[in-house]
Each structure stands twice: as C-alpha cells, then as structure tokens.
Design a protein around this motif. Structure first.
Motif, PDB file in Angstrom:
ATOM      1  N   GLU A 272     -58.544  45.867 -16.345  1.00  0.00           N
ATOM      2  CA  GLU A 272     -57.572  45.380 -15.520  1.00  0.00           C
ATOM      3  C   GLU A 272     -58.164  44.107 -14.795  1.00  0.00           C
ATOM      4  OE1 GLU A 272     -55.683  46.849 -10.830  1.00  0.00           O
ATOM      5  OE2 GLU A 272     -56.756  48.307 -12.399  1.00  0.00           O
ATOM      6  N   TYR A 273     -56.849  43.306 -14.578  1.00  0.00           N
ATOM      7  CA  TYR A 273     -57.332  42.281 -13.754  1.00  0.00           C
ATOM      8  C   TYR A 273     -56.276  41.619 -12.909  1.00  0.00           C
ATOM      9  CZ  TYR A 273     -54.728  38.765 -16.754  1.00  0.00           C
ATOM     10  OH  TYR A 273     -53.566  38.027 -17.772  1.00  0.00           O
ATOM     11  N   GLU A 274     -56.490  40.907 -11.645  1.00  0.00           N
ATOM     12  CA  GLU A 274     -55.555  40.403 -10.483  1.00  0.00           C
ATOM     13  C   GLU A 274     -55.819  38.928 -10.438  1.00  0.00           C
ATOM     14  OE1 GLU A 274     -54.555  41.887  -6.123  1.00  0.00           O
ATOM     15  OE2 GLU A 274     -56.579  42.224  -6.778  1.00  0.00           O
ATOM     16  N   VAL A 275     -54.629  38.595 -10.334  1.00  0.00           N
ATOM     17  CA  VAL A 275     -54.711  37.234  -9.948  1.00  0.00           C
ATOM     18  C   VAL A 275     -54.080  36.844  -8.587  1.00  0.00           C
ATOM     19  CG1 VAL A 275     -53.665  34.583 -10.685  1.00  0.00           C
ATOM     20  CG2 VAL A 275     -53.763  36.650 -12.178  1.00  0.00           C
ATOM     21  N   ILE A 276     -54.933  36.422  -7.545  1.00  0.00           N
ATOM     22  CA  ILE A 276     -54.887  36.333  -6.274  1.00  0.00           C
ATOM     23  C   ILE A 276     -54.682  34.721  -6.140  1.00  0.00           C
ATOM     24  CG2 ILE A 276     -55.983  36.388  -4.102  1.00  0.00           C
ATOM     25  CD1 ILE A 276     -57.848  38.774  -5.380  1.00  0.00           C
ATOM     26  N   ALA A 277     -53.563  34.495  -5.249  1.00  0.00           N
ATOM     27  CA  ALA A 277     -53.393  33.261  -4.890  1.00  0.00           C
ATOM     28  C   ALA A 277     -52.865  32.972  -3.644  1.00  0.00           C
ATOM     29  CB  ALA A 277     -52.036  32.518  -5.734  1.00  0.00           C
ATOM     30  N   ASP A 278     -52.392  34.155  -2.685  1.00  0.00           N
ATOM     31  CA  ASP A 278     -52.024  34.166  -1.456  1.00  0.00           C
ATOM     32  C   ASP A 278     -53.146  33.560  -0.626  1.00  0.00           C
ATOM     33  OD1 ASP A 278     -52.258  35.722   1.370  1.00  0.00           O
ATOM     34  OD2 ASP A 278     -50.374  35.338   0.852  1.00  0.00           O
ATOM     35  N   PRO A 279     -52.989  32.587   0.404  1.00  0.00           N
ATOM     36  CA  PRO A 279     -54.147  31.704   1.073  1.00  0.00           C
ATOM     37  C   PRO A 279     -54.780  32.903   1.856  1.00  0.00           C
ATOM     38  CG  PRO A 279     -52.478  30.557   1.083  1.00  0.00           C
ATOM     39  CD  PRO A 279     -51.850  31.909   0.549  1.00  0.00           C
ATOM     40  N   ASP A 280     -54.040  33.972   2.628  1.00  0.00           N
ATOM     41  CA  ASP A 280     -55.032  34.655   3.263  1.00  0.00           C
ATOM     42  C   ASP A 280     -55.734  35.638   2.660  1.00  0.00           C
ATOM     43  OD1 ASP A 280     -53.622  33.716   5.598  1.00  0.00           O
ATOM     44  OD2 ASP A 280     -52.011  35.163   5.578  1.00  0.00           O
ATOM     45  N   ARG A 281     -55.566  35.907   1.379  1.00  0.00           N
ATOM     46  CA  ARG A 281     -56.585  36.793   0.561  1.00  0.00           C
ATOM     47  C   ARG A 281     -57.425  36.092   0.009  1.00  0.00           C
ATOM     48  NH1 ARG A 281     -53.563  40.148  -4.050  1.00  0.00           N
ATOM     49  NH2 ARG A 281     -55.709  41.193  -3.519  1.00  0.00           N
ATOM     50  N   LEU A 282     -57.105  34.787  -0.390  1.00  0.00           N
ATOM     51  CA  LEU A 282     -58.221  33.857  -0.749  1.00  0.00           C
ATOM     52  C   LEU A 282     -59.506  33.614   0.136  1.00  0.00           C
ATOM     53  CD1 LEU A 282     -56.094  31.194  -2.654  1.00  0.00           C
ATOM     54  CD2 LEU A 282     -57.682  32.895  -3.667  1.00  0.00           C
ATOM     55  N   HIS A 283     -58.864  33.601   1.550  1.00  0.00           N
ATOM     56  CA  HIS A 283     -59.892  33.462   2.623  1.00  0.00           C
ATOM     57  C   HIS A 283     -61.012  34.511   2.926  1.00  0.00           C
ATOM     58  CE1 HIS A 283     -59.201  29.256   4.512  1.00  0.00           C
ATOM     59  NE2 HIS A 283     -57.846  29.823   4.346  1.00  0.00           N
ATOM     60  N   GLY A 284     -60.238  35.874   2.459  1.00  0.00           N
ATOM     61  CA  GLY A 284     -60.888  36.808   2.875  1.00  0.00           C
ATOM     62  C   GLY A 284     -61.963  37.473   1.757  1.00  0.00           C
ATOM     63  N   LEU A 285     -61.995  36.536   0.549  1.00  0.00           N
ATOM     64  CA  LEU A 285     -63.061  36.994  -0.546  1.00  0.00           C
ATOM     65  C   LEU A 285     -64.217  36.350  -0.311  1.00  0.00           C
ATOM     66  CD1 LEU A 285     -60.455  36.235  -3.614  1.00  0.00           C
ATOM     67  CD2 LEU A 285     -61.194  38.378  -2.843  1.00  0.00           C
ATOM     68  N   ASP A 286     -65.318  36.989  -0.739  1.00  0.00           N
ATOM     69  CA  ASP A 286     -66.550  36.808  -0.908  1.00  0.00           C
ATOM     70  C   ASP A 286     -66.974  35.937  -2.000  1.00  0.00           C
ATOM     71  OD1 ASP A 286     -69.196  36.055  -0.315  1.00  0.00           O
ATOM     72  OD2 ASP A 286     -69.745  38.154  -0.388  1.00  0.00           O
ATOM     73  N   ILE A 287     -66.975  34.714  -2.190  1.00  0.00           N
ATOM     74  CA  ILE A 287     -67.185  34.066  -3.505  1.00  0.00           C
ATOM     75  C   ILE A 287     -68.621  33.367  -3.262  1.00  0.00           C
ATOM     76  CG2 ILE A 287     -66.391  32.293  -5.122  1.00  0.00           C
ATOM     77  CD1 ILE A 287     -63.610  32.642  -3.639  1.00  0.00           C
ATOM     78  N   ALA A 288     -69.134  33.510  -4.479  1.00  0.00           N
ATOM     79  CA  ALA A 288     -70.437  32.813  -4.838  1.00  0.00           C
ATOM     80  C   ALA A 288     -70.562  32.431  -6.190  1.00  0.00           C
ATOM     81  CB  ALA A 288     -71.535  33.856  -4.371  1.00  0.00           C
ATOM     82  N   VAL A 289     -71.833  31.641  -6.640  1.00  0.00           N
ATOM     83  CA  VAL A 289     -71.967  31.073  -7.887  1.00  0.00           C
ATOM     84  C   VAL A 289     -72.927  31.826  -8.760  1.00  0.00           C
ATOM     85  CG1 VAL A 289     -73.237  29.184  -9.157  1.00  0.00           C
ATOM     86  CG2 VAL A 289     -72.049  28.762  -6.923  1.00  0.00           C
ATOM     87  N   LEU A 290     -72.282  32.166  -9.977  1.00  0.00           N
ATOM     88  CA  LEU A 290     -73.268  33.156 -10.794  1.00  0.00           C
ATOM     89  C   LEU A 290     -74.229  32.085 -11.480  1.00  0.00           C
ATOM     90  CD1 LEU A 290     -70.393  34.818 -12.970  1.00  0.00           C
ATOM     91  CD2 LEU A 290     -72.254  35.992 -11.979  1.00  0.00           C
ATOM     92  N   GLY A 291     -75.534  32.540 -11.586  1.00  0.00           N
ATOM     93  CA  GLY A 291     -76.644  32.036 -11.970  1.00  0.00           C
ATOM     94  C   GLY A 291     -76.401  31.372 -13.406  1.00  0.00           C
TER      95      GLY A 291
END
Length: 291
Positions: A272-291
């Motif tokens: 399964e995969y999900e494509v998120i583009a809603d600005p409010d949802r994007l703001h709520g995501l915890d995003i970090a860099v993969l080593g």
C-alpha cells in the motif's frame, strides 16, 4: 594589481563557498546569489581594519543576511507547503533552477527538513554541520552564547536525523524497495513495478495529489501500475526520506515540499502507498533525512 583588484580576486575565490552557504540556508539559488551580491556590497563599505580574516568575515556577513531573510520568511510566508505548480510536480515544466537542484549534491529531503527548522536552528546547523564553522563564530551570527549556539545545532541535528520506528535491517530493506519503486516510476519500467508491487496493492491519494476525475483509491496491481505509468513523471522530483519513522519519499521540486509518499512494505513488496498533498497533512508529518 590594485588593492581593489586584489579584493575582487579574493572575493571571487570565495564565491563558490558563499553560494553554497546561501543555498543551504535559503534553499534557492536565486536567493543565494542575491545574498552573495549583498555580501559583496557590504564588503565594499566595510572598514578594512574590521576584516581580520576575509573568509571568516564573509561567512559571518552572508550568514547574517540569510538569517534576516529566514526570519522575514517565517513572519511572512509566501510559498506554503503544497503550493507548487502541478505541471512542475508532474514533470512537464522546464525549470532551470530545478536542473541546478538536481546537479547539486544537497538532497531534496535535507532541504525539506531545513525548511522546518527555526531560522536560528537552520543557520547553526548549516554553519557547523555542513561547513564546520566553530561555535564562537556561529554565536556572533545568531546573537547567542557559544553554548546556546551548540544547543541550536544539536536540536536541528536531531530533527534532521529523525527517529526510525523499525530496526536498522528492516529500514535498509524498506529503503531498497522504495528506491526500486522510484527508479521504476522514473523510467516507466512496468516489469520492475510488477516485481515491486504486491498483486493486491492499494494506492490512496489526497484530492489535490491527482488530476480532477482521478479516483482517490486504486486497487490491484493492474490499476495501480497504470496510475504509476500516467503520473510517474513526478518521481523525478522524489527522494526517499524518513516519514513518521518509516521509509517514505518526498516529492520536492526546487527542494520545496509538494507531496509525500507513505509506503507499507511487506517482505520486499509494497502492499500500500499513499500520496499526501494536503498542506495541513504535510505540516503534520515528521520528516527526516535517511542516512
């Protein structure tokens, strides 16, 4: 050579480094070039007695210029998350600056994470972790003590690295699967997609992530593979990232976040995969860099 000519020569020798500092601070080559030009003008107005070390002086000045720009941007945001030209996301617009991003060694995921830091955190992290500037010099830029500047960089480093939610072996396996998916999407390799996607794979998407009239949920490998073939060109702007502790991907033209892909991986296949583009949802995501 005249004094003015020597000053110009020394400045031009520093220009590539100054552009690199400005780009990582501001996330835009155009803004970086403006900051470099402003630094050049300030150098001409400076008292030579104040410039003990030209490289250090130039780094401090351009960093202060960038910090002011970041603070102004934070107070008056002009380019919110998700507000990206759809044609650019789908890969149909020619964008010289995007080509420059692709040619640069800085990852899009890093630029996305840097955009989420406070201005002072971003400056401290970039100067210390990327350009090895000592904390006493950073302290003068951010108007803090060296210890406080060190804490700013430390907080930023934790945000950049993130906190994986799965063991390293699983993280590496998921990363290989997501890398393979993105490579297949970029090249339109349907045979590879059939190996990567589970037979009953599900694709979900925000309404703003797909063209009008496109179903928000697609089920089955045939339907999902057709979707990837139609919209996979956006993968040229995609890069693996840590999303809520799991391997996902950011779609970030010019390093500005437009979409996030979240994956569920079982074994070596995406179920399964999900494509998120809603600005409010994007703001709520915890995003970090993969080593």
């Amino acid at each position: 050579m005249s004094d003015q000519g020597e000053l110009t020569r020394q400045f031009e020798a520093q220009r590539p480094r100054l552009r690199a500092v400005g780009y990582r601070m501001l996330g835009s080559w155009a803004a970086a070039d403006d900051a470099v030009q402003d630094t050049w003008l300030r150098l001409h107005r400076a008292d030579p007695a104040e410039v003990a070390s030209l490289p250090a002086w130039l780094t401090t000045v351009i960093s202060r210029i960038c910090l002011d720009h970041l603070r102004s941007r934070a107070a008056h945001p002009e380019d919110p998350l998700g507000d990206v030209d759809p044609d650019r996301v789908r890969g149909t617009a020619h964008d010289p600056e995007e080509a420059a991003v692709q040619a640069d060694s800085v990852s899009r995921a890093l630029l996305v994470v840097l955009d989420r830091l406070s201005p002072a955190e971003r400056v401290a992290f970039v100067l210390h972790d990327v350009f090895a500037v000592p904390f006493d010099q950073i302290a003068a830029v951010v108007d803090r003590t060296p210890d406080a500047a060190k804490k700013l960089a430390s907080r930023a480093r934790r945000r950049v690295r993130g906190n994986p939610a799965v063991p390293p072996a699983d993280l590496a396996r998921h990363r290989r699967t997501v890398d393979a998916f993105l490579d297949a999407a970029r090249t339109g390799n349907l045979e590879a997609l059939l190996e990567i996607l589970a037979p009953d794979v599900v694709r979900r998407a925000d309404a703003s992530a797909v063209p009008a009239g496109t179903a928000l949920t697609a089920r089955g490998i045939t339907r999902v593979t057709e979707d990837v073939a139609r919209f996979g060109a956006r993968a040229v702007f995609a890069e693996p990232a840590l999303v809520d502790g799991m391997v996902g991907a950011v779609v970030a033209p010019r390093g500005r976040l437009a979409q996030v892909l979240r994956f569920r991986v079982e074994g070596t296949r995406i179920t399964e995969y999900e494509v998120i583009a809603d600005p409010d949802r994007l703001h709520g995501l915890d995003i970090a860099v993969l080593g």
